[in-house]
Every structure is written in C-alpha cells, then in structure tokens.
Enzyme design. Structure first.
Site, PDB file in Angstrom:
ATOM      1  N   ARG A  71       0.854  -1.187   0.000  1.00 27.82           N
ATOM      2  CA  ARG A  71       0.000   0.000   0.000  1.00 27.82           C
ATOM      3  C   ARG A  71       0.888   1.233   0.000  1.00 27.82           C
ATOM      4  NH1 ARG A  71      -3.251  -1.785   5.187  1.00 27.82           N
ATOM      5  NH2 ARG A  71      -1.073  -2.170   5.601  1.00 27.82           N
ATOM      6  N   ASP A  89       1.741   5.299  -0.021  1.00 26.38           N
ATOM      7  CA  ASP A  89       1.171   6.514   0.564  1.00 26.38           C
ATOM      8  C   ASP A  89       0.792   7.530  -0.509  1.00 26.38           C
ATOM      9  OD1 ASP A  89       1.285   5.964   3.317  1.00 26.38           O
ATOM     10  OD2 ASP A  89       3.443   6.385   3.362  1.00 26.38           O
ATOM     11  N   TYR A  96      12.293  -0.742  -3.905  1.00 23.42           N
ATOM     12  CA  TYR A  96      11.891   0.655  -4.021  1.00 23.42           C
ATOM     13  C   TYR A  96      13.033   1.462  -4.635  1.00 23.42           C
ATOM     14  CZ  TYR A  96       7.625   0.526  -1.159  1.00 23.42           C
ATOM     15  OH  TYR A  96       6.363   0.301  -0.692  1.00 23.42           O
ATOM     16  N   ARG A  98      11.489   6.578   3.116  1.00 22.91           N
ATOM     17  CA  ARG A  98      11.527   8.047   3.125  1.00 22.91           C
ATOM     18  C   ARG A  98      12.317   8.587   4.326  1.00 22.91           C
ATOM     19  NH1 ARG A  98       5.356   9.508   2.384  1.00 22.91           N
ATOM     20  NH2 ARG A  98       6.147  11.594   2.883  1.00 22.91           N
TER      21      ARG A  98
END
Lengths: 246, 246
Positions: A50, A52, A111, A199
């Site tokens: 999921r 953001d 990622y 992040r």
C-alpha cells in the site's frame, strides 16, 4: 473462480495513496471501478504494498478473483481501456493459482527514490522527484547507507503511526548512485519495510549529503532506536515502488 | 542597457505554445510576467524557436534587454522564483553583447522526438511522448530517415500555413534510435526547420515503422514536393526543442 495477478504502473500525484478511502481519490478506488466496469459487479483488489499519498509505482502487484474466466491479455486490455484517462496502467496480467497472494506472498520488495540535485526548480519532474537545491555528496551518502544494511531494529526510521508488529527488518540493499544529469537514485530492497522507512532513511542520507551529518552519525541514529534520533521524512514525490519478488 | 541570454526549460503541456496570444496561456506570457515582476516594467522577450502548443523545451534560448544591470545569476534566480509554480525554469543566464540575437543568431537547432512504443496507455509520459501501440521497426525507420538528409525542397513535410520564404532547408541529422525500455528517440538537426517539419517527418517515419511504407517511399514523398505526398503530422506531445548553437 479464477485468480489474476497484474503488474501495475501509476503516477501517484493525483492520488491519496493506494488504499480505498471515502471521499478522496485513491488508486484502489480507480482500479476497482475499472474492474467493476469489466465484470459488472464489485471485486476486491489485493495489493502487494500500500503506497502513501503521492508515491508512484512502476511495478506494483495486485491480485483479484473473477467468477468468469477471461484470457489474461483481455483482462489487461479491458482494464487499460476502462482506466483511461487515469495515469494508471496494467503492464502485464496472468492467471495464477488460488494460493497466490499479492501481499502475503511477497518475498522481496524493491523501491527507488529519485532526487534531482539542482538549483533550478523542477519542471517535468515536479511531483516525480525531490528537488534538492544544495549540492549533495553522493559517495558520503552511499557510505552512510551501508551502515543500515542488515537485520536491525529500525525504530529510528519508523513512522510513529506504523502498525507493524515488530520494528526489526532485514535491509538487503540501500545504494546511492548518480543518475543521468542532476539525478541521484537510491535503491532499497527488503522483504518488507516499516511505514515511511525508505523516506525516513532517505531524509537522513540527505543530511549526510549536505554535510550536516557524518556517515557514522547514521549508525548512531540507528542504534538510538528512537524516531527523534533519525532524520526528517523525505517527500513522497521521489518514491517509486519498483518491483516485487514472489 | 544590458542584454541577457537565458537557456530555458519548459513542459509544454499547459501552454498554447511559446508565442504570446490574448486570452490563452503561453510560455512567453508566463515568462514576460515573471520578468515584469523583477524589473517592474514590461520587457519584450525574444526567442530562438517559437514552439507550438504542447511542444516542450529542454534548452530553448531567449534574450532580453534590461535598463538596470543585475548579475546574471541573480536574474536566473529571480526569474525562477517568480516563475513558480509554472513548469518553466531558467537553466542558465549570462550577459551578452547587443549584437547577440536569440532568433537571428541561431546557427543550428536541435530537436528530439520521443515515442513510447508499447501496448499500454502512457502514465508518467502522457503528453510527454507519442504513445504508439503497434510495434515499430526501428532500423527501417532509420533507413528511411537517411533519405531526408541533405539540402532539399521539404514542401512534402511543410505545414500548409508555414510562413517561411523558401521550402528549401538543409537537414544535417535525422536519426532514429532505440531508447530505454520501450522508448524510441528521433534526433533532428538543422540551421532551421519549416513549420511542423519535424512532426511531419516523424509521422511519415512511423508509417515506415509500422510497415505501411517502405523506406524508399519516403524519398518518393520528398521528391513529390506536395504536402499530401507526406505522412501525417505526429502529435506535439513527443517534440522537444533541445539546444541551439550560435
């Protein structure tokens, strides 16, 4: 009942993230609406990761079950038709066994984080990368990143609202490389990540890149096991969910 | 009076082209408005190549004269500040002599055209490339392109509304190369181009790529010296004004 696995690409800018929420637009809402147009009934879609609000995907993976069997290619083409003009596209589709699960079957997630390191504001890349104006020291950032590779308690890089049972994760790769032009790319690989982990790690590495922190300060932050010891959260703009391994 | 030369990047999607027009938004209007905020008076901006609606620039060149002398870097930073949040940025600025002219001094212009050759609709690249679904034969397109290199009457690839005095141009480079992933890039270089020349050549090369035309048909089209003998106009989406030589 036939299960389908789809690889999905999306530009996260217009969306409040993947997950369905009332009153706001999400990728899941757009995707399930397209699927409903195809099969004339609501079908729940399950996702690997999921993302953001504002986070992008190059190779997100979803699965869903259809009562009627269609060729996988027909599912891809029909979804792409009904998704238009949303910046969401099915890149590939295949039939899979009932024991395939997009989320629980994920063995490794990839990622990428994109920084454009230049003094000028972003044009084409606005919302698609983090524009950092101060010149960054890439080798120092990469040196710092190596302190985070391994199995650790990542509390210092975990969002306070993270719902994972344990803060212990195994980070397999965190590499900072110079890209084309003024681009810097950070690649991260792990079976799974804590909420905001990538992040928060990127925001911390940028402190090193600017010279505010030394590479070893990242190790100290990790060992503190306190979110306040880590650096700031990098913006969603630069984050891409690239690929999943099953 | 000091003349400044600026290299400018812009995402052409929101604009009705470079040139000022009443009632619609153009890059020139946005740029002159930013400059007016800096110097508190209207200043005319001159451009190397007036791009059409939806066409992008990576290295457009403009010049303008200011009554008061500012350091070139201050001009760049101030313009970038006032241009925000428009997807237009000054990449570099320098003081030049009064005999510099962005348009008349251009010795060579470089364009690039981007095609994404895949079956799925475009997401990140929507409006930034031409999405061609049918598989294209890149070597055949490049072979065809070579017939257009040299000094010719390009009437077959000239927009009917083109205002140039002569249809004769010298095309120095037209190369079709495979890019990253599903991307195909077409590079074009000439002192100057006729209106829509690059897009009309690209539209014709795509006919060859699809197999509808043979490479030699492009030579026949060129020699016909009739617009109707050339292929269709490729969309503005994929066209980038890359660089100017003085």
């Amino acid at each position: 009942m036939q299960r389908y696995k789809c690889t999905v690409e999306y530009d996260g800018r217009p969306y409040h993230g993947w997950q369905y929420q009332d009153d706001v637009i999400s990728v899941q809402k757009v995707f399930e609406a397209a699927l409903e147009k195809l099969v004339k009934t609501f079908v729940r879609v399950h996702v690997s990761g999921r993302t953001d609000a504002g986070v992008h995907a190059l190779g997100q993976v979803v699965h869903f079950d259809l009562e009627k069997v269609y060729p996988a290619e027909a599912v891809m083409n029909a979804l792409n038709h009904y998704l238009q003009p949303a910046p969401v596209a099915v890149i590939s589709a295949e039939m899979v066994d009932q024991d395939f699960h997009a989320r629980f079957g994920s063995k490794k997630r990839y990622y990428m984080y994109r920084i454009i390191n230049r003094r000028q504001p972003l044009t084409f890349e606005a919302g698609l990368a983090w524009g950092v104006y101060k010149s960054l020291d890439i080798p120092a950032m990469n040196e710092a990143a190596q302190h985070l590779i391994g199995t650790f308690d990542f509390t210092s890089f975990r969002a306070t609202e993270c719902q994972a049972n344990s803060p212990i994760k195994t980070l397999e790769r965190l590499e900072v490389v110079a890209g084309e032009g003024h681009e810097i790319r950070i690649y991260a690989e792990s079976r799974s990540f804590l909420h905001h982990q990538v992040r928060n790690m990127v925001g911390t590495l940028v402190l090193v890149g600017k010279g505010s922190w030394q590479p070893l300060d990242v190790k100290t932050a990790l060992e503190a096991k306190r979110r306040s010891a880590g650096g700031p959260t990098a913006p969603a703009d630069g984050l891409y969910f690239v690929r999943v391994e099953y």
